[in-house]
Design a protein around this motif. Structure first.
Motif, mmCIF file in Angstrom:
data_model
loop_
_atom_site.group_PDB
_atom_site.id
_atom_site.type_symbol
_atom_site.label_atom_id
_atom_site.label_comp_id
_atom_site.label_asym_id
_atom_site.label_seq_id
_atom_site.Cartn_x
_atom_site.Cartn_y
_atom_site.Cartn_z
ATOM 1 N N ALA A 115 8.335 5.950 -2.614
ATOM 2 C CA ALA A 115 7.742 5.174 -1.635
ATOM 3 C C ALA A 115 6.462 4.431 -2.018
ATOM 4 C CB ALA A 115 7.886 5.710 -0.092
ATOM 5 N N GLY A 116 6.547 3.201 -2.474
ATOM 6 C CA GLY A 116 4.892 2.192 -3.032
ATOM 7 C C GLY A 116 5.045 2.494 -3.942
ATOM 8 N N ASN A 117 6.249 3.221 -5.248
ATOM 9 C CA ASN A 117 6.315 3.278 -7.042
ATOM 10 C C ASN A 117 4.898 3.262 -6.906
ATOM 11 O OD1 ASN A 117 6.055 0.350 -5.601
ATOM 12 N ND2 ASN A 117 4.795 -0.173 -7.133
ATOM 13 N N ILE A 118 4.694 4.581 -6.481
ATOM 14 C CA ILE A 118 2.884 5.328 -6.687
ATOM 15 C C ILE A 118 3.603 6.446 -7.791
ATOM 16 C CG2 ILE A 118 1.580 6.767 -5.516
ATOM 17 C CD1 ILE A 118 2.458 5.916 -3.110
ATOM 18 N N VAL A 119 2.513 6.940 -9.049
ATOM 19 C CA VAL A 119 2.667 7.447 -10.233
ATOM 20 C C VAL A 119 2.100 9.118 -9.120
ATOM 21 C CG1 VAL A 119 2.122 7.945 -11.840
ATOM 22 C CG2 VAL A 119 2.548 5.330 -11.745
#
Length: 238
Positions: A115-119
């Motif tokens: 979700a949110g393309n978070i690293v």
């Protein structure tokens, strides 16, 4: 480049496992699509990888998808190992499946979604593994229009509220990215989506020695892109 190609084949056999539009005349037949897929070389540069992805996206949005590499034969070919030409970091959203929207198939995309393309550390580990073992030329951060994680963050900041459960961890990760752009003109969520794509692309390079070394050596490009939920089109984010 020849050394790199040999290295990729060796890794494939051994493991089993940027930072830097194409028009289609008519729907191909099954035979012509199979031939095109069989003869299409694996992209060895970031530019070639981007071209292949955007060409596939053009086929998708114009109704000319070939659905390559989705046969039982392909499945059996990949049983001994994989050699994806791109790593993606995308959002966990049922509407944003990279293999579909880029018209690719099994073994083409090393896909990471959250979700949110978070690293985070887990995503770094997954991505670094793919960078080390498969040496693809492209790492693509794929955000999308009206992202729910970004919308939740905007709402939490503006209302002063909190998100329930572990969703709060997503909001807190996005808060420092979203907050600075809320006063910009235009749509707050859209501005935040674009800001987040750029921020995660930078984080991949700044937070990983493995990724940064490949980028600095010219062997890998880290690129951001945005998927439009209304049209299906993918646009690069500069």
């Amino acid at each position: 480049m020849q050394h790199r190609a040999v290295q990729r084949r060796a890794l494939l056999a051994a493991s089993g496992l940027v930072a830097g539009a194409v028009g289609l005349a008519a729907r191909p037949t099954a035979a012509s699509a199979a031939t095109a897929t069989a003869t299409e070389p694996i992209p060895e540069t970031a530019a070639a990888a981007i071209h292949r992805l955007l060409s596939g996206n053009h086929r998708f949005i114009t109704g000319h998808s070939r659905h390559p590499h989705q046969s039982l034969q392909r499945l059996h070919e990949l049983a001994a190992g994989q050699d994806p030409f791109v790593i993606t970091l995308g959002c966990a959203d049922s509407r944003v499946s990279p293999e579909v929207l880029f018209d690719q198939g099994l073994g083409d995309i090393f896909d990471n979604r959250v979700a949110g393309n978070i690293v985070d550390d887990l995503l770094f580990g997954s991505i670094e593994y793919a960078v080390e073992h498969f040496a693809p030329p492209l790492l693509l951060v794929l955000g999308h229009e009206r992202c729910g994680a970004v919308s939740a963050t905007v709402e939490a900041i503006e209302s002063g509220g909190t998100a329930p459960g572990h969703i709060g961890a997503i909001v807190e990760a996005l808060r420092p990215i979203v907050t600075p752009v809320l006063d910009q003109s235009g749509d707050k969520v859209e501005n935040s989506v674009v800001a987040n794509i750029k921020a995660q692309a930078r984080a991949l390079v700044d937070g990983s020695d493995i990724v940064r070394e490949k980028v600095e050596a010219g062997e890998l490009a880290v690129v951001g892109a945005r998927y439009d939920l209304d049209t299906g089109k993918v646009t690069l984010v500069r």
